[in-house]
Design a protein around this motif. Structure first.
Motif, PDB file in Angstrom:
ATOM      1  N   GLN A 185       0.873  -1.692   0.104  1.00 19.14           N
ATOM      2  CA  GLN A 185       0.242  -0.101   0.275  1.00 19.14           C
ATOM      3  C   GLN A 185       0.883   0.912   0.367  1.00 19.14           C
ATOM      4  OE1 GLN A 185      -2.827   0.071   3.532  1.00 19.14           O
ATOM      5  NE2 GLN A 185      -3.541  -1.936   2.251  1.00 19.14           N
ATOM      6  N   VAL A 186       2.086   1.084   0.903  1.00 17.64           N
ATOM      7  CA  VAL A 186       2.954   2.371   0.607  1.00 17.64           C
ATOM      8  C   VAL A 186       3.862   1.544   0.189  1.00 17.64           C
ATOM      9  CG1 VAL A 186       4.439   4.036   1.559  1.00 17.64           C
ATOM     10  CG2 VAL A 186       2.056   3.466   2.517  1.00 17.64           C
ATOM     11  N   LEU A 187       4.871   2.176  -1.394  1.00 19.65           N
ATOM     12  CA  LEU A 187       6.013   1.365  -2.022  1.00 19.65           C
ATOM     13  C   LEU A 187       6.987   2.488  -1.707  1.00 19.65           C
ATOM     14  CD1 LEU A 187       4.692   1.496  -5.738  1.00 19.65           C
ATOM     15  CD2 LEU A 187       4.639  -0.688  -3.761  1.00 19.65           C
ATOM     16  N   VAL A 188       8.207   2.025  -1.238  1.00 25.32           N
ATOM     17  CA  VAL A 188       8.832   2.817  -0.788  1.00 25.32           C
ATOM     18  C   VAL A 188      10.853   2.363  -1.747  1.00 25.32           C
ATOM     19  CG1 VAL A 188      10.772   2.730   1.326  1.00 25.32           C
ATOM     20  CG2 VAL A 188       7.756   2.076   1.880  1.00 25.32           C
ATOM     21  N   GLU A 189      10.595   3.280  -1.776  1.00 24.22           N
ATOM     22  CA  GLU A 189      12.669   3.736  -2.926  1.00 24.22           C
ATOM     23  C   GLU A 189      13.161   4.242  -2.354  1.00 24.22           C
ATOM     24  OE1 GLU A 189      11.166   3.104  -7.344  1.00 24.22           O
ATOM     25  OE2 GLU A 189       9.884   4.215  -6.214  1.00 24.22           O
ATOM     26  N   ARG A 190      14.560   4.384  -2.429  1.00 20.78           N
ATOM     27  CA  ARG A 190      15.481   5.277  -1.946  1.00 20.78           C
ATOM     28  C   ARG A 190      16.111   5.589  -3.525  1.00 20.78           C
ATOM     29  NH1 ARG A 190      19.509   5.822   2.144  1.00 20.78           N
ATOM     30  NH2 ARG A 190      21.126   6.697   0.208  1.00 20.78           N
ATOM     31  N   VAL A 207      -0.958   5.223   7.363  1.00 27.93           N
ATOM     32  CA  VAL A 207      -1.040   6.410   8.090  1.00 27.93           C
ATOM     33  C   VAL A 207       0.464   5.529   9.040  1.00 27.93           C
ATOM     34  CG1 VAL A 207      -2.655   7.724   8.062  1.00 27.93           C
ATOM     35  CG2 VAL A 207      -2.506   5.949   9.154  1.00 27.93           C
ATOM     36  N   SER A 208       0.463   4.150   9.792  1.00 29.91           N
ATOM     37  CA  SER A 208       1.138   4.169  10.622  1.00 29.91           C
ATOM     38  C   SER A 208       3.375   3.980   9.936  1.00 29.91           C
ATOM     39  CB  SER A 208       0.504   2.438  11.239  1.00 29.91           C
ATOM     40  OG  SER A 208       0.220   2.065  11.416  1.00 29.91           O
ATOM     41  N   LYS A 209       3.043   3.395   8.678  1.00 30.82           N
ATOM     42  CA  LYS A 209       3.657   3.003   7.597  1.00 30.82           C
ATOM     43  C   LYS A 209       4.450   4.594   7.029  1.00 30.82           C
ATOM     44  CE  LYS A 209       6.950   0.374   5.595  1.00 30.82           C
ATOM     45  NZ  LYS A 209       7.526  -0.130   6.475  1.00 30.82           N
ATOM     46  N   GLU A 258       5.866   5.954  10.016  1.00 35.36           N
ATOM     47  CA  GLU A 258       7.710   5.082  10.693  1.00 35.36           C
ATOM     48  C   GLU A 258       8.812   5.369   9.907  1.00 35.36           C
ATOM     49  OE1 GLU A 258       6.967   0.480  10.866  1.00 35.36           O
ATOM     50  OE2 GLU A 258       9.027   0.788   9.405  1.00 35.36           O
ATOM     51  N   ILE A 259       7.986   5.614   8.057  1.00 40.33           N
ATOM     52  CA  ILE A 259       9.156   5.757   7.744  1.00 40.33           C
ATOM     53  C   ILE A 259      10.216   7.432   7.946  1.00 40.33           C
ATOM     54  CG2 ILE A 259      10.148   6.870   5.375  1.00 40.33           C
ATOM     55  CD1 ILE A 259       7.824   4.135   4.331  1.00 40.33           C
ATOM     56  N   PHE A 260       8.666   8.469   7.584  1.00 37.84           N
ATOM     57  CA  PHE A 260       8.921   9.751   8.311  1.00 37.84           C
ATOM     58  C   PHE A 260      10.028   9.849   9.605  1.00 37.84           C
ATOM     59  CE2 PHE A 260       7.743  13.149   5.634  1.00 37.84           C
ATOM     60  CZ  PHE A 260       7.167  12.209   4.888  1.00 37.84           C
ATOM     61  N   HIS A 261       9.663   9.394  10.993  1.00 40.85           N
ATOM     62  CA  HIS A 261      10.789   9.083  11.939  1.00 40.85           C
ATOM     63  C   HIS A 261      11.576   8.930  11.058  1.00 40.85           C
ATOM     64  CE1 HIS A 261      12.112   7.723  15.799  1.00 40.85           C
ATOM     65  NE2 HIS A 261      11.645   8.973  16.254  1.00 40.85           N
ATOM     66  N   ASP A 262      11.690   7.216  10.644  1.00 44.40           N
ATOM     67  CA  ASP A 262      13.396   7.212   9.746  1.00 44.40           C
ATOM     68  C   ASP A 262      14.067   7.530   9.485  1.00 44.40           C
ATOM     69  OD1 ASP A 262      12.577   4.634  11.837  1.00 44.40           O
ATOM     70  OD2 ASP A 262      12.013   3.469  10.373  1.00 44.40           O
ATOM     71  N   ASP A 263      13.925   8.310   8.558  1.00 42.20           N
ATOM     72  CA  ASP A 263      14.697   8.932   8.098  1.00 42.20           C
ATOM     73  C   ASP A 263      15.032  10.617   8.272  1.00 42.20           C
ATOM     74  OD1 ASP A 263      14.485   7.010   5.612  1.00 42.20           O
ATOM     75  OD2 ASP A 263      13.038   7.769   4.705  1.00 42.20           O
ATOM     76  N   GLU A 264      14.221  10.895   9.560  1.00 44.14           N
ATOM     77  CA  GLU A 264      14.975  12.486  10.304  1.00 44.14           C
ATOM     78  C   GLU A 264      16.242  11.922  10.387  1.00 44.14           C
ATOM     79  OE1 GLU A 264      12.071  14.774  12.383  1.00 44.14           O
ATOM     80  OE2 GLU A 264      13.568  16.070  10.648  1.00 44.14           O
ATOM     81  N   GLY A 265      16.496  10.307  10.964  1.00 41.57           N
ATOM     82  CA  GLY A 265      17.679  10.711  11.301  1.00 41.57           C
ATOM     83  C   GLY A 265      18.666  10.046  10.473  1.00 41.57           C
TER      84      GLY A 265
END
Ligand SMILES: CC(C)(COP(=O)(O)OP(=O)(O)OC[C@H]1O[C@@H](n2cnc3c(N)ncnc32)[C@H](O)[C@@H]1OP(=O)(O)O)[C@@H](O)C(=O)NCCC(=O)NCCSC(=O)/C=C/c1ccc(O)cc1
Length: 324
Positions: free
Chosen positions: A11-16, A39-41, A44-51
């Motif tokens: 439901q959320v595709l995550v790429e770098r 929304v949970s995902k 989580e991603i925004f939180h992890d990517d901040e650091g």
């Protein structure tokens, strides 16, 4: 056959892509309506990517003809009918935390709004630094018709619009196109949809979180669109005159008085829309947007969360349960 867990994951595709995190909302058949998983995902991603020092900016987009048509109303209907109100509360708690993180994020978020942006979809994009619209964008906050109220921080970002345009957009659920969003400040850039893949390619080469540099890149693909002849933006005088009134009743009275002095189908349609909306939702949002002008985004979201919990429990009105 794919397992349910796998379906959620898609439901959320995550790429770098180099220094860019590219996130794609991927429920095109449901117009990318936000599930609890999504929304949970995102949180989580925004939180992890901040650091994560390797990620310099975040690009958020939608698969198909929508960026996002809001919270998943089908799932809401299930919860509202006999479910426990706390499921809804957990959804909003997670969604508003995601909105807050986006609003206070240290890295630029570029949202590509190439299609429908409504309700929760606005919350996932308006708080970010850059909001790119196209000729296909349709924006609305339709909640007052649903017995809810424009939330996801709308009492913050709509209250910052010039004059009383925020009241108009939030109370009526009026649809805005990309040119109107740019004119009022909900969007930062207008890029024709044919140029979006080149824009994304350029954004993925960025090696910095400097918003001035990111802005200059988007500028290269941007155009100045013309407002349509019948755009609501040409009606700013009457919007400011009527929607600045103190109460919902005064707003309606003022619109009806205008309607008597000139034959204007836009005024009568606006009155009809307000009369069809939930009266409680209208009053709640008017109070919120007025108080929101003096509050920070975090305080706005806290107020909204308290109110949405009352709505989920049917404390002051059952309108929400009649719709779902
Ligand atoms: C104007 C739209 C965006 C497009 O119209 P359309 O081009 O004629 O397309 P369709 O209406 O045929 O939609 C295509 C498909 O997407 C589905 N869909 C289209 N929005 C959606 C959608 N928000 N959800 C879940 N399926 C959808 C829609 O049901 C349909 O599914 P299907 O009949 O199976 O093909 C129309 O779909 C529409 O009005 N959508 C609803 C917009 C809306 O009210 N959004 C929700 C705001 S309120 C909110 O976010 C609150 C959430 C909430 C969360 C948790 C709670 O506990 C309580 C509340």
């Amino acid at each position: 056959m794919a397992s349910p867990a796998k379906l959620d994951k898609d439901q959320v595709l995550v790429e770098r892509k180099s220094s860019a995190r590219v996130l794609t909302l991927n429920r095109p058949k449901q117009l990318n309506a936000l599930s609890f998983y999504m929304v949970s995902k995102l949180l989580e991603i925004f939180h992890d990517d901040e650091g994560n020092p390797d990620v310099k900016l975040i690009v958020l987009k939608g698969n198909g003809r929508a960026f996002c048509a809001g919270g998943d109303v089908a799932a809401v209907a299930n919860d509202a009918r006999g479910g426990d109100w706390r499921f809804g509360a957990i959804f909003f708690d997670t969604e508003y935390k995601m909105n807050y993180l986006m609003a206070t994020y240290s890295k630029p978020q570029v949202s590509i709004l190439n299609g429908i942006v409504m309700g929760g979809g606005a919350g996932a994009s308006m708080h970010g630094r850059f909001r790119v619209v196209t000729e296909k964008t349709v924006f609305a906050m339709p909640e007052t018709a649903l017995g809810l109220f424009p939330d996801v921080g709308a009492s913050y970002y709509l209250s910052r619009l010039a004059g009383f345009f925020g009241e108009y957009v939030g109370l009526t659920g009026a649809r805005l196109d990309g040119a109107e969003m740019l004119a009022c400040g909900l969007a930062t850039h207008f890029v024709p949809s044919s140029k979006l893949s080149s824009l994304e390619e350029s954004l993925c080469k960025v090696e910095t979180s400097d918003p001035a540099i990111v802005s200059a890149i988007i500028d290269k693909y941007s155009e100045q669109p013309s407002l349509k002849k019948d755009s609501v933006y040409h009606r700013m005088d009457i919007i400011n005159k009527c929607f600045s009134r103190k109460t919902v009743e005064d707003i309606l009275y003022s619109l009806e008085t205008e309607a008597m002095s000139k034959a204007d189908s836009w005024i009568s349609a606006t009155v009809e829309t307000l009369k069809k909306a939930s009266p409680t939702s209208l009053k709640v949002f008017l109070r919120l947007i007025r108080e929101g002008r003096l509050l920070g985004v975090g305080q706005c979201l806290v107020y909204e969360y308290r109110i949405v919990c009352h709505i989920l429990q049917g404390h002051h009105s059952k309108d929400f349960f009649e719709v779902f």
